[in-house]
Write an enzyme that holds these catalytic residues in place. Sequence first.
Site, PDB file in Angstrom:
ATOM      1  N   ASP A  93     -67.495  18.511   9.659  1.00  0.00           N
ATOM      2  CA  ASP A  93     -66.461  18.685   8.643  1.00  0.00           C
ATOM      3  C   ASP A  93     -65.133  18.134   9.207  1.00  0.00           C
ATOM      4  O   ASP A  93     -64.754  18.475  10.337  1.00  0.00           O
ATOM      5  CB  ASP A  93     -66.341  20.200   8.368  1.00  0.00           C
ATOM      6  CG  ASP A  93     -65.603  20.520   7.092  1.00  0.00           C
ATOM      7  OD1 ASP A  93     -65.439  19.610   6.261  1.00  0.00           O
ATOM      8  OD2 ASP A  93     -65.200  21.694   6.925  1.00  0.00           O
ATOM      9  N   HIS A  94     -64.454  17.300   8.451  1.00  0.00           N
ATOM     10  CA  HIS A  94     -63.150  16.764   8.856  1.00  0.00           C
ATOM     11  C   HIS A  94     -63.126  16.112  10.241  1.00  0.00           C
ATOM     12  O   HIS A  94     -62.293  16.463  11.082  1.00  0.00           O
ATOM     13  CB  HIS A  94     -62.073  17.859   8.807  1.00  0.00           C
ATOM     14  CG  HIS A  94     -61.740  18.276   7.418  1.00  0.00           C
ATOM     15  ND1 HIS A  94     -61.011  17.492   6.557  1.00  0.00           N
ATOM     16  CD2 HIS A  94     -62.064  19.387   6.724  1.00  0.00           C
ATOM     17  CE1 HIS A  94     -60.901  18.108   5.396  1.00  0.00           C
ATOM     18  NE2 HIS A  94     -61.534  19.253   5.457  1.00  0.00           N
ATOM     19  N   ASP A 115     -62.303  11.841   8.037  1.00  0.00           N
ATOM     20  CA  ASP A 115     -61.177  12.165   7.159  1.00  0.00           C
ATOM     21  C   ASP A 115     -59.965  11.327   7.536  1.00  0.00           C
ATOM     22  O   ASP A 115     -59.195  11.677   8.426  1.00  0.00           O
ATOM     23  CB  ASP A 115     -60.859  13.665   7.266  1.00  0.00           C
ATOM     24  CG  ASP A 115     -59.705  14.061   6.356  1.00  0.00           C
ATOM     25  OD1 ASP A 115     -59.172  13.177   5.655  1.00  0.00           O
ATOM     26  OD2 ASP A 115     -59.341  15.247   6.364  1.00  0.00           O
ATOM     27  N   GLY A 192     -58.004  27.189   2.636  1.00  0.00           N
ATOM     28  CA  GLY A 192     -57.448  28.484   3.021  1.00  0.00           C
ATOM     29  C   GLY A 192     -57.539  29.541   1.920  1.00  0.00           C
ATOM     30  O   GLY A 192     -58.166  29.338   0.885  1.00  0.00           O
TER      31      GLY A 192
HETATM   32 ZN   LIG Z   1     -62.033  20.581   3.990  1.00  0.00          ZN
END
Ligand SMILES: [Zn+2]
Length: 332
Positions: A93-94, A115, A192
Site C-alpha cells: 500500500d502506498h 503512489d 484516517g
Molecule cells: Zn491509501
Amino acid sequence: MTSYTELGLVNTKELFKKAVSGGYAIPAYNFNNLEQIQAIIQACVETKSPVVLQVSAGARKYANQNILKNMARGAVEYARELGYDIPIALHLDHGNSFELCKDCIESGFSSVMIDGSHLPYDENVELTRKVCEFAHSQKDYVTVEGELGVLAGVEDDVSAEHSDYTKPEEVMDFVSKTKVDSLAISIGTSHGRTKFKPEQCTRDANGVLIPPPLRFDILEEIEKKIPGFPIVLHGASSVPMEYVRMIEQFGGHLKDSVGIPEEQLRRAAKSAVCKINIDSDGRLAMTALIRKVLAEDPEEFDPRKLIGPARDELKKLYMHKNLNVLGSAGQA
Ligand SMILES: [Zn+2]
C-alpha cells in the site's frame, strides 16, 4: 528472491476483471499483526470472499517484511485449513519509490502500489511506468496500482492537507503511458478517522457530522474515458459511530470523527470501482474492544484475553463489509 506463486498468492488481474464485470469490489484490508490476519482470513473464508492483504510502508517497518511475507503464506494455508481456498493477494500500500516496490516484488508480493500522486504529472507517469515495466517483466506477472489525484488525511507515512480530485482528462493518457493495472482516484474519500473538517459537513439532529457526498460525477466521467478499467478507492472507512462511542465511553477521545457512509461505498462498488481500502474501521473496532476489556476487567493481564475479543469484533466487522458494503461475499 521469492515469487508470490511459491507462497500460494495470486496477483489482482483476474480478481479485478471479475469484480468490474460482477459489480462488486474486492476488500483490501491492512494488516501488521497476528490477530488482524486471523480476523481477515476467518471473515473472508466464512463469506467466501477474495481478499487483498495490504501492507503499508509503516507496517513493514513495524512488523518486518520477512515476518509479513510469511504471515501471508500462513494466511493461504490457514484459509485452506478452514476449508475454503479463497484467492489472496499480497499488496504493498502506498509504495513511495521504485526501490521499495522492487524490494517487495522480490520478496513475494503479488501486487504493489506506486503512489506518485504528489509528484508533478510527468514525474508520476515516469515513476509509475518504471515500476510497471519491472513488475510486469517478472516470471510471474506482478500487478501495479497507480494513483492520480490526492486524498486528504493521514495514513501511516502518507499525509496531505487538502484533497485534489482526479482530473478525468488525464486518466486515459496516464493509463496508456504507464501500463498500470489499476488506478486509485480521488473523488472525496480521505485517509484516517477524521475524513472531513466539521466545517465541510452538516450535522444531524443529534449533532453527528454528515459528510459531503462522494463526487460520483467525476467517477462517471472517468469510467467514460477508460471503460471497464479497474478503479480503486482509498480512505474508504465508514468510521462507525458505535465504535467511536465505545472508545469514548471507556476513556478515549476521538473528537470530530467522520467517515464515508456505507451506502455511498455500496454504490461505488457496483461501478468500475473494484478494490476498496478499509483500515481505520478495523483500528476503531480493535481499540473499542481492547478499551472495553481493560475497563471492565482490571485484573486481566493475559494479552490474549485483551486482544482476542478485539480480533472477534474485527472478524464481525469484515464479514459485514464483505456481505453488505462491498458485495464480495460469495465471489471466491
Ligand atoms: Zn491509501
